[in-house]
Design a protein around this motif. Structure first.
Motif, PDB file in Angstrom:
ATOM      1  N   ALA A   2     117.399  23.573  33.079  1.00 59.37           N
ATOM      2  CA  ALA A   2     116.158  23.649  33.847  1.00 59.37           C
ATOM      3  C   ALA A   2     116.491  23.806  35.321  1.00 59.37           C
ATOM      4  N   ARG A   3     115.512  24.315  36.053  1.00 61.17           N
ATOM      5  CA  ARG A   3     115.660  24.409  37.504  1.00 61.17           C
ATOM      6  C   ARG A   3     114.347  23.955  38.136  1.00 61.17           C
ATOM      7  N   GLU A   4     114.418  23.485  39.366  1.00 60.04           N
ATOM      8  CA  GLU A   4     113.231  23.047  40.084  1.00 60.04           C
ATOM      9  C   GLU A   4     112.822  24.124  41.073  1.00 60.04           C
ATOM     10  N   VAL A   5     111.553  24.540  40.988  1.00 61.48           N
ATOM     11  CA  VAL A   5     111.023  25.574  41.875  1.00 61.48           C
ATOM     12  C   VAL A   5     109.708  25.075  42.466  1.00 61.48           C
ATOM     13  N   ASP A   6     109.709  24.825  43.778  1.00 60.87           N
ATOM     14  CA  ASP A   6     108.496  24.385  44.478  1.00 60.87           C
ATOM     15  C   ASP A   6     107.842  23.189  43.810  1.00 60.87           C
ATOM     16  N   GLY A   7     108.662  22.226  43.377  1.00 59.28           N
ATOM     17  CA  GLY A   7     108.135  21.006  42.792  1.00 59.28           C
ATOM     18  C   GLY A   7     107.803  21.093  41.316  1.00 59.28           C
ATOM     19  N   PHE A   8     108.124  22.224  40.668  1.00 56.47           N
ATOM     20  CA  PHE A   8     107.886  22.385  39.239  1.00 56.47           C
ATOM     21  C   PHE A   8     109.222  22.505  38.509  1.00 56.47           C
ATOM     22  N   LEU A   9     109.323  21.838  37.375  1.00 52.25           N
ATOM     23  CA  LEU A   9     110.522  21.883  36.560  1.00 52.25           C
ATOM     24  C   LEU A   9     110.343  22.954  35.494  1.00 52.25           C
ATOM     25  N   ILE A  10     111.189  23.984  35.541  1.00 51.81           N
ATOM     26  CA  ILE A  10     111.034  25.151  34.675  1.00 51.81           C
ATOM     27  C   ILE A  10     112.300  25.359  33.872  1.00 51.81           C
ATOM     28  N   LEU A  11     112.151  25.565  32.570  1.00 57.82           N
ATOM     29  CA  LEU A  11     113.313  25.747  31.710  1.00 57.82           C
ATOM     30  C   LEU A  11     113.989  27.092  31.970  1.00 57.82           C
ATOM     31  N   THR A  12     115.322  27.096  31.881  1.00 52.43           N
ATOM     32  CA  THR A  12     116.086  28.328  31.900  1.00 52.43           C
ATOM     33  C   THR A  12     116.105  28.918  30.485  1.00 52.43           C
ATOM     34  N   GLU A  13     116.739  30.078  30.336  1.00 48.51           N
ATOM     35  CA  GLU A  13     116.823  30.680  29.005  1.00 48.51           C
ATOM     36  C   GLU A  13     117.549  29.753  28.032  1.00 48.51           C
ATOM     37  N   SER A  14     118.630  29.102  28.480  1.00 51.54           N
ATOM     38  CA  SER A  14     119.353  28.192  27.586  1.00 51.54           C
ATOM     39  C   SER A  14     118.529  26.949  27.297  1.00 51.54           C
ATOM     40  N   GLY A  15     117.718  26.514  28.270  1.00 50.46           N
ATOM     41  CA  GLY A  15     116.856  25.357  28.046  1.00 50.46           C
ATOM     42  C   GLY A  15     115.754  25.639  27.040  1.00 50.46           C
ATOM     43  N   LYS A  16     115.256  26.879  27.037  1.00 50.12           N
ATOM     44  CA  LYS A  16     114.199  27.235  26.100  1.00 50.12           C
ATOM     45  C   LYS A  16     114.662  27.119  24.650  1.00 50.12           C
ATOM     46  N   LEU A  17     115.962  27.321  24.437  1.00 48.57           N
ATOM     47  CA  LEU A  17     116.497  27.202  23.082  1.00 48.57           C
ATOM     48  C   LEU A  17     116.329  25.802  22.512  1.00 48.57           C
ATOM     49  N   ILE A  18     116.288  24.808  23.383  1.00 46.72           N
ATOM     50  CA  ILE A  18     116.204  23.412  22.940  1.00 46.72           C
ATOM     51  C   ILE A  18     114.987  22.731  23.561  1.00 46.72           C
ATOM     52  N   ALA A  19     113.913  23.501  23.764  1.00 44.15           N
ATOM     53  CA  ALA A  19     112.731  22.981  24.461  1.00 44.15           C
ATOM     54  C   ALA A  19     112.159  21.739  23.785  1.00 44.15           C
ATOM     55  N   ASP A  20     112.066  21.752  22.458  1.00 45.71           N
ATOM     56  CA  ASP A  20     111.471  20.610  21.758  1.00 45.71           C
ATOM     57  C   ASP A  20     112.319  19.350  21.923  1.00 45.71           C
ATOM     58  N   LYS A  21     113.635  19.527  21.869  1.00 45.35           N
ATOM     59  CA  LYS A  21     114.518  18.363  22.045  1.00 45.35           C
ATOM     60  C   LYS A  21     114.402  17.803  23.459  1.00 45.35           C
ATOM     61  N   LEU A  22     114.375  18.676  24.451  1.00 42.34           N
ATOM     62  CA  LEU A  22     114.263  18.215  25.833  1.00 42.34           C
ATOM     63  C   LEU A  22     112.957  17.463  26.044  1.00 42.34           C
ATOM     64  N   SER A  23     111.874  17.977  25.476  1.00 41.29           N
ATOM     65  CA  SER A  23     110.595  17.272  25.599  1.00 41.29           C
ATOM     66  C   SER A  23     110.691  15.875  25.028  1.00 41.29           C
ATOM     67  N   SER A  24     111.264  15.763  23.825  1.00 45.04           N
ATOM     68  CA  SER A  24     111.324  14.445  23.166  1.00 45.04           C
ATOM     69  C   SER A  24     112.220  13.475  23.921  1.00 45.04           C
ATOM     70  N   ASP A  25     113.171  13.991  24.693  1.00 41.96           N
ATOM     71  CA  ASP A  25     114.076  13.125  25.443  1.00 41.96           C
ATOM     72  C   ASP A  25     113.368  12.338  26.544  1.00 41.96           C
ATOM     73  N   ILE A  26     112.230  12.852  27.027  1.00 43.52           N
ATOM     74  CA  ILE A  26     111.524  12.112  28.070  1.00 43.52           C
ATOM     75  C   ILE A  26     110.135  11.653  27.625  1.00 43.52           C
ATOM     76  N   PHE A  27     109.883  11.748  26.321  1.00 41.06           N
ATOM     77  CA  PHE A  27     108.609  11.244  25.788  1.00 41.06           C
ATOM     78  C   PHE A  27     108.493   9.733  26.014  1.00 41.06           C
ATOM     79  N   LEU A  28     107.275   9.290  26.190  1.00 43.78           N
ATOM     80  CA  LEU A  28     106.972   7.859  26.193  1.00 43.78           C
ATOM     81  C   LEU A  28     106.716   7.434  24.749  1.00 43.78           C
ATOM     82  N   ILE A  29     107.371   6.391  24.317  1.00 41.41           N
ATOM     83  CA  ILE A  29     107.256   5.940  22.925  1.00 41.41           C
ATOM     84  C   ILE A  29     106.377   4.689  22.868  1.00 41.41           C
TER      85      ILE A  29
END
Length: 374
Positions: A347-374
């Motif tokens: 991911a990269r930060e652009v103007d205060g927004f966190l945006i996935l890179t191409e490699s990040g998109k491959l694991i988007a669901d996993k990255l989301s779950s890593d910061i989920f509130l349980i």
């Protein structure tokens, strides 16, 4: 506001599809009448009566006649104000899109088609248990364009059995050559309740390995972006800013009402879903019985949904909004995890927004779950 109508019928079951549908086509008329009734029953769900999008999904909405579509749209127009530039989408199979049918669709006010092509290889279409040929796909798109339908999306699935990278390249390039402004490119997912899922459980079908699926993903993104398409969501690409306004409403947490069996609704405070059974739905509508399950959304639910949906888009996560949301429930935004994403170039930060890179998109669901509130 947004309206979704689930048309729960298909001519036959595709071997990969896990959506709710029935092949008992004789029930179409009674189902449309029940959905007209449900529109009346749910008319207070959306406080704002101005509709920006209407989406006929399924199932196979292109199995409905012009008369049946008019019945639904006339009821919608009676209950809501449809914005002059509203996006009105109908999902369609290529074999249904005759010139006569396309002409009838235009008379109803439908102005966008989402066509389930999946692949241009005829042997793969048979393996998927699709009911059309590659030539029918090409002819259907050309017919729609000739009749003045400008807003067309096509679906492509990659990672199919025996497909190599050249097959994916062929499918994507053929889709690009159709001169449409929107292409959805998905990896094949094998769900347990499908024919493919049962074949997999018996050892008769193997999933494409992750590393090979990643190669198909990267190739499809490369080809589409080189052709001028924006990857505005992990699986969705648009030219000329022709994003799916309806699907974008889900990713932006805008309110919507779902009508028909299995349809979901969201009103910013709760989520509800209709029974996923045609007989039960019809009986409940006829007898005035309950057919909806409701879930009140906690602040944690809302944050998790925001993370899961927005992280998949080119707009990304608003870090200031996310930090404030975490603080409101006395939690700290997991900045160490986010910093790891940046260091690993996920991911990269652009103007205060966190945006996935191409490699990040491959694991988007996993990255989301890593910061989920349980």
């Amino acid at each position: 506001m947004h309206l979704y109508l689930h048309i729960p019928f298909c001519r036959q079951a595709c071997h990969y599809c896990d959506f709710h549908f029935s092949t008992v086509l004789s029930q179409r008329e009674v189902m449309v009448n029940a959905m007209v009734q449900e529109l009346e029953l749910q008319k207070e769900y959306l406080l704002n009566k101005n509709l920006d999008t209407i989406y006929f999904g399924g199932g196979t909405p292109s199995l409905l006649s012009e008369k049946q579509l008019h019945l639904l749209l006339d009821q919608i127009r009676r209950l809501y104000s449809i914005n002059p530039d509203a996006e009105i989408t109908l999902e369609a199979n290529p074999e249904d899109l005759s010139k006569e049918y396309i002409h009838s669709l235009k008379k109803t006010g439908i102005n966008r088609l989402s066509v389930g092509i999946q692949t241009f290889k005829d042997d793969s279409l048979q393996h998927l248990h699709r009911n059309h040929s590659s030539q029918q796909s090409i002819s259907a798109i050309k017919s729609a364009q000739d009749l003045g339908v400008e807003n067309i999306s096509v679906d492509i699935i990659y990672g199919l059995k025996n497909h190599c990278l050249s097959d994916t390249e062929g499918d994507i390039q053929q889709a690009i050559s159709l001169d449409v402004d929107h292409i959805s490119a998905y990896s094949l997912t094998i769900e347990p309740r499908t024919v493919f899922g049962k074949q997999k459980a018996k050892g008769l079908l193997k999933e494409t390995p992750d590393n090979q699926m990643a190669a198909h993903f990267e190739l499809s993104h490369q080809l589409l972006q080189s052709a001028g398409f924006e990857a505005y969501e992990v699986s969705n690409f648009a030219k000329n800013k022709r994003y799916s306004r309806h699907n974008s409403s889900y990713w932006n947490q805008e309110e919507y009402l779902g009508i028909g069996p299995s349809a979901h609704s969201f009103n910013d405070k709760s989520r509800q879903w209709n029974v996923a059974n045609n007989k039960s739905y019809l009986m409940a509508i006829e007898q005035g019985n309950a057919y909806v399950e409701l879930e009140q959304l906690s602040p944690e639910n809302r944050i998790n949904e925001y993370i899961m949906t927005r992280l998949r888009t080119m707009w990304g996560l608003d870090l200031a909004y996310l930090k404030q949301s975490f603080e409101q429930i006395n939690q700290n935004l997991p900045m160490l995890e986010i910093q790891k994403w940046k260091e690993k170039q996920w991911a990269r930060e652009v103007d205060g927004f966190l945006i996935l890179t191409e490699s990040g998109k491959l694991i988007a669901d996993k990255l989301s779950s890593d910061i989920f509130l349980i």
